[in-house]
Motif scaffolding. Structure first.
Motif, PDB file in Angstrom:
ATOM      1  N   ALA A 179      -7.928  -1.526   2.154  1.00  0.00           N
ATOM      2  CA  ALA A 179      -6.458  -1.028   2.236  1.00  0.00           C
ATOM      3  C   ALA A 179      -6.307  -0.884   3.845  1.00  0.00           C
ATOM      4  CB  ALA A 179      -6.359  -0.001   1.287  1.00  0.00           C
ATOM      5  N   LEU A 180      -7.191  -0.089   4.379  1.00  0.00           N
ATOM      6  CA  LEU A 180      -7.067   0.391   5.991  1.00  0.00           C
ATOM      7  C   LEU A 180      -7.100  -0.880   6.874  1.00  0.00           C
ATOM      8  CD1 LEU A 180      -9.010   3.694   5.869  1.00  0.00           C
ATOM      9  CD2 LEU A 180      -6.675   3.293   6.367  1.00  0.00           C
ATOM     10  N   PHE A 206       0.870  -1.278  -0.093  1.00  0.00           N
ATOM     11  CA  PHE A 206      -0.155  -0.048  -0.082  1.00  0.00           C
ATOM     12  C   PHE A 206       0.866   1.155   0.009  1.00  0.00           C
ATOM     13  CE2 PHE A 206      -2.395   3.431   2.198  1.00  0.00           C
ATOM     14  CZ  PHE A 206      -3.236   3.593   1.476  1.00  0.00           C
ATOM     15  N   PRO A 207       0.527   2.302  -0.825  1.00  0.00           N
ATOM     16  CA  PRO A 207      -0.642   2.621  -1.496  1.00  0.00           C
ATOM     17  C   PRO A 207      -0.475   1.955  -2.954  1.00  0.00           C
ATOM     18  CG  PRO A 207       0.636   4.448  -1.561  1.00  0.00           C
ATOM     19  CD  PRO A 207       1.455   3.452  -0.853  1.00  0.00           C
ATOM     20  N   TRP A 216      -3.526   5.199  11.571  1.00  0.00           N
ATOM     21  CA  TRP A 216      -4.445   4.433  10.366  1.00  0.00           C
ATOM     22  C   TRP A 216      -4.918   3.375  11.093  1.00  0.00           C
ATOM     23  CZ3 TRP A 216      -1.214   5.123   5.481  1.00  0.00           C
ATOM     24  CH2 TRP A 216      -1.143   6.409   5.030  1.00  0.00           C
ATOM     25  N   TYR A 245      -8.635  -4.311  -3.480  1.00  0.00           N
ATOM     26  CA  TYR A 245      -7.808  -3.279  -4.145  1.00  0.00           C
ATOM     27  C   TYR A 245      -8.099  -3.340  -5.747  1.00  0.00           C
ATOM     28  CZ  TYR A 245      -4.524  -2.812  -0.258  1.00  0.00           C
ATOM     29  OH  TYR A 245      -4.149  -2.554   1.130  1.00  0.00           O
ATOM     30  N   GLU A 300     -10.500   7.641   7.501  1.00  0.00           N
ATOM     31  CA  GLU A 300     -11.361   8.005   6.887  1.00  0.00           C
ATOM     32  C   GLU A 300     -11.964   9.313   6.757  1.00  0.00           C
ATOM     33  OE1 GLU A 300     -12.075   3.563   7.790  1.00  0.00           O
ATOM     34  OE2 GLU A 300     -11.167   5.418   8.686  1.00  0.00           O
ATOM     35  N   PHE A 324     -10.616   2.938   0.013  1.00  0.00           N
ATOM     36  CA  PHE A 324      -9.559   2.705   0.898  1.00  0.00           C
ATOM     37  C   PHE A 324     -10.188   1.755   2.189  1.00  0.00           C
ATOM     38  CE2 PHE A 324      -8.557   6.871  -0.778  1.00  0.00           C
ATOM     39  CZ  PHE A 324      -7.030   6.494  -1.439  1.00  0.00           C
ATOM     40  N   PHE A 343      -8.844  11.205   5.062  1.00  0.00           N
ATOM     41  CA  PHE A 343      -8.837  11.180   3.670  1.00  0.00           C
ATOM     42  C   PHE A 343      -9.725  11.867   3.139  1.00  0.00           C
ATOM     43  CE2 PHE A 343      -6.249   6.821   3.610  1.00  0.00           C
ATOM     44  CZ  PHE A 343      -5.129   7.462   4.279  1.00  0.00           C
ATOM     45  N   VAL A 386      -9.460  11.456  -4.140  1.00  0.00           N
ATOM     46  CA  VAL A 386      -8.647  10.207  -3.925  1.00  0.00           C
ATOM     47  C   VAL A 386      -7.183  10.648  -4.499  1.00  0.00           C
ATOM     48  CG1 VAL A 386      -8.255   7.935  -4.750  1.00  0.00           C
ATOM     49  CG2 VAL A 386     -10.517   8.433  -3.853  1.00  0.00           C
ATOM     50  N   TYR A 431      -7.639   3.341  -7.203  1.00  0.00           N
ATOM     51  CA  TYR A 431      -8.254   3.624  -5.833  1.00  0.00           C
ATOM     52  C   TYR A 431      -9.695   4.286  -5.839  1.00  0.00           C
ATOM     53  CZ  TYR A 431      -4.365   1.531  -3.528  1.00  0.00           C
ATOM     54  OH  TYR A 431      -3.214   0.723  -2.791  1.00  0.00           O
TER      55      TYR A 431
END
Length: 239
Positions: free
Chosen positions: A225-226, A34-35, A151, A63, A158, A222, A161, A166, A217
């Motif tokens: 991914a988180l 990531f990312p 994170w 992803y 959330e 996300f 971001f 994005v 993305y």
């Protein structure tokens, strides 16, 4: 990368996006972090294929262009391990050289431990071998303002971001991760606040690259991914 072929492969209950080039008898399977996304490995895939190997990179579940699992909050690294083995099965591959970066290295190590008969060798970047179980992250030995610590906290990234589109989030993360200093936010800051909007991209990361990452993305978001890698460390869930 016009020679790289793209397919969707049924792997367990999901379809994973798979990129592939080359047709040699020996296979190199790339795991992103990531990312990142399959695109991270595009140059290495071509180089490996030119040496006579079959090079395969895929988007992990949740992803990019791969499908999202029904309950992403329950995912662990073992899901990615099982996906990798199932992908090899689906493609009719007995063994592969595995290359992993960032949390992809953690998945690569586990494939080697749990399925040694499927691995020719493992190459990793950025993450040392860590035994499954309680970790430095879980034991809260990292600063509160460190990006991993921030994170891990449900909802915090959330909100952080969500203040940006994005593309800006991806841009900021790549700038942050390209620095030599450890990214630690003050008590009155969030991680995105550490980036001056006027900061240019690192020289090895083009605006075209940024657009590709952002488009993928934007598709996946996300959420997964988180969870993987960051929130799976809580309560020892990285196993």
């Amino acid at each position: 990368m016009e020679k790289i072929q793209h397919t969707n492969v049924q792997v367990r209950e999901l379809k994973l996006h798979v990129a592939e080039i080359g047709s040699g008898p020996k296979v190199v399977l790339f795991f992103h972090g990531f990312p990142e996304i399959w695109y991270t490995w595009r140059h290495q895939m071509v180089a490996v294929a030119n040496k006579g190997y079959r090079a395969i990179a895929f988007d992990h579940r949740g992803y990019g262009l791969s499908e999202q699992p029904a309950e992403p909050e329950k995912a662990t690294l073992l899901d990615l391990v099982d996906d990798a083995v199932a992908l090899l099965d689906s493609l009719g591959i007995d063994k592969a050289f595995i290359v992993g970066k960032d949390f992809g290295a953690l998945s690569a190590y586990r494939v080697g431990v749990l399925h040694p008969e499927r691995v020719c060798a493992i190459i990793t970047l950025g993450t040392p071998f860590i035994q499954p179980g309680p970790s430095v992250v879980q034991n809260h030995l990292l600063p509160e303002g460190f990006y991993i610590s921030r994170w891990q906290e449900p909802g915090r990234a959330e909100l952080d971001f969500g203040r940006f589109d994005v593309k800006t989030v991806i841009r900021n993360i790549y700038i942050l991760f390209s620095r030599s200093e450890i990214p630690i936010a003050a008590a009155d800051q969030e991680i995105m606040d550490l980036i001056d909007p006027a900061t240019p991209l690192p020289p090895w990361f083009s605006e075209e690259d940024l657009s590709v990452y952002a488009s993928l993305y934007e598709k996946s978001g996300f959420c997964f991914a988180l969870q993987v890698p960051y929130r799976l460390f809580l309560n020892g869930a990285e196993n």
